[in-house]
Motif scaffolding. Sequence first.
Motif, mmCIF file in Angstrom:
data_model
loop_
_atom_site.group_PDB
_atom_site.id
_atom_site.type_symbol
_atom_site.label_atom_id
_atom_site.label_comp_id
_atom_site.label_asym_id
_atom_site.label_seq_id
_atom_site.Cartn_x
_atom_site.Cartn_y
_atom_site.Cartn_z
ATOM 1 N N TYR A 40 30.939 35.129 45.280
ATOM 2 C CA TYR A 40 31.537 33.739 44.589
ATOM 3 C C TYR A 40 30.090 32.888 44.596
ATOM 4 O O TYR A 40 29.600 32.191 43.715
ATOM 5 C CB TYR A 40 32.563 33.117 45.619
ATOM 6 C CG TYR A 40 32.470 31.612 45.325
ATOM 7 C CD1 TYR A 40 33.445 31.311 44.057
ATOM 8 C CD2 TYR A 40 32.132 30.528 46.233
ATOM 9 C CE1 TYR A 40 33.542 29.832 43.761
ATOM 10 C CE2 TYR A 40 32.218 29.175 45.867
ATOM 11 C CZ TYR A 40 33.215 29.016 44.823
ATOM 12 O OH TYR A 40 33.286 27.429 44.549
ATOM 13 N N LEU A 50 34.985 33.146 37.389
ATOM 14 C CA LEU A 50 33.901 32.168 37.329
ATOM 15 C C LEU A 50 33.337 32.165 35.727
ATOM 16 O O LEU A 50 33.195 31.141 35.403
ATOM 17 C CB LEU A 50 32.905 32.616 38.339
ATOM 18 C CG LEU A 50 32.962 32.068 39.694
ATOM 19 C CD1 LEU A 50 31.876 32.872 40.680
ATOM 20 C CD2 LEU A 50 32.964 30.662 39.651
ATOM 21 N N LEU A 81 36.762 38.067 40.891
ATOM 22 C CA LEU A 81 36.374 36.690 41.113
ATOM 23 C C LEU A 81 35.483 36.486 40.342
ATOM 24 O O LEU A 81 35.041 35.166 39.735
ATOM 25 C CB LEU A 81 35.658 36.670 42.651
ATOM 26 C CG LEU A 81 35.045 35.616 43.158
ATOM 27 C CD1 LEU A 81 33.606 35.192 42.766
ATOM 28 C CD2 LEU A 81 35.745 34.355 42.993
ATOM 29 N N ILE A 113 41.017 32.503 45.496
ATOM 30 C CA ILE A 113 40.142 33.504 46.105
ATOM 31 C C ILE A 113 41.002 34.422 47.103
ATOM 32 O O ILE A 113 40.917 35.503 47.059
ATOM 33 C CB ILE A 113 38.873 32.727 46.782
ATOM 34 C CG1 ILE A 113 37.922 32.373 45.567
ATOM 35 C CG2 ILE A 113 38.265 34.118 47.881
ATOM 36 C CD1 ILE A 113 36.844 31.822 46.256
#
Length: 592
Positions: A166, A197, A193, A128
């Motif tokens: 997130y 995921l 991000l 991250i």
Amino acid sequence: MGNGILMKILFFSPHAGIWAHAFPEALIAESLKQRGHEIVYVTCEQSFEEFCTVMTAYGLTNSADSEKKQSVCQTCNQYKKIITDKFEFRNYSLKDHLDNSDYREIEMHLQAVNQENFSDFSLEGIEIGRLTLYQMLLEYKKNSLNFTPEEWERCLIDLKNTLVTYYAAKKILLQEKPDALVVYNSLYSVNHLLCKLAHKNKIMQYFLHAGGNLATRLETMILGENDGFQYYRHLLARWHDFKHVPCQEKLISKVNAHLLSVIQGATVFSYSQGVGIGQVDIHRFFGIKPSQKIILATMSSNDERFAASIVRAYNQSDSVLFATQFDWLKAIIEYVKHRSELFLIIRVHPREFPNRRDSVISQNYNQIQEVFSQLPSNVKINWPEDKISLYHLAQETDLCLNSWSSAGKELAALGIPVLLYSEELQVYPPDLNYVGETLCDYFSLFEQALRDGWDFERARKAYRWYAFEYFRTTLDISDSYKVKTQTFPRKVYQKCMRMVDTVALQKADCRQRAKNLASGGIINEIISNKKRSILDVLDANMLESTSFENETDYLKKYLNIVFKTLEINNTKKSLLLHNFQKYLTLSEKQHA
């Protein structure tokens, strides 16, 4: 084309305030919805109110006052509401999936990071900290991870936004279980991000981006898997299947429109000044003798590659001949300094300095000044403040030496020989240029390219690449988003419209869109059949084409228009025009 399967597709759209991105994105989503796919549209709704990409687009910095930031948020919310209402997407915001415990964890992470551990910060294997840095490194033109107080504050704000994404996105993906994710520019930190995921959850990820043709940039779209760097690697790999296909006149005309836009400096996306700024006598300005051949070395801005490497979207191999542009330039200077018949002009990339797009001086600036502090008499620097267009230089250039600048393909389209030191650095085919990947080969090709000189076939190949890159492989959305020339009467009209209704122009775009997007079929083919991009659908044998002879005639016609534009302020014939006219004369004699 196969129909594929019906899917649930999540569009992550937190930047609605950038209408030129949000509206085309909504058109793509609508075309998929019309073919039976379920669309979930996720927005920001002030989840990033401290600072965000939209605020940057509106000219703010993270130190701007809260009222200005709030104003941008209000505009963004207005645009989002127009899209969700007019397109009838099922939608909600990131905030809808966050609770107090999420915010406490976010705050805990923010308290734990510092400049030393920031780039190592990760959660569940997702880096991250690194992903967060992308926009900041670009906006401040960084080539290191040493930050000023203002830059560090921006890092923390961007990290907070990424963490908000997130925690919310984990719940959204669990709730929705989408088959595919679509974002506009997958390297923006919050988008990146979510893509990471999605990848962990085995969900296909696609990015959207405006096409590269500067004449009608917003009327075409790139749709590809993962990110732009991976897309271009695929594009270059497929070029060899298409480079033999001649271009019909309408394609050459479109390529010409792009080149004229670049040459004239018509948009902020052209870093170079336009040739229309006035006549420049290159020989007199730099003190070049008439007998000397001009070698032009075009530098590239380093921050874009640095930012991409930090987020692991790009990695330069150890086999590249010169590790840095400075190593490359030192070798060239050493080679030409005793060659009195040559004159080297080193063009510093305009992005290193304040320009029409930003007011930031790059971190690279001091190093550039240091390297160029003492030069031989036959080497000069073309600094951005000289206000000389690349195309003033091109008209008198015998050979261009290029690192990875787009100047390499632009000058090739003018027939000028260009030499590279690596096949992997630039995002256009190396076969448009000469490539020397060892020191011996590089300087051997330097001499060969000088002997070969101007070549019409080089221009043909470059035009075919532009046609392939900007038109054959992009999605045409001009039936629903036609960007009109901003004339003075139009600007007055638009201002009046906004006085009546601040979002009148956005509503008009929605009203005027086509009932069905013409590119809808190919969009559906890509997504529903899980193709990487249009490149997995295109067949070279099915492309519109023409004969080699017709293409030659079209190229002569349109290159003549380009050269007339280049010569607009000249009082004497340039080397470039001389070479073109010499080719035309020889061509006519051969066909007489």
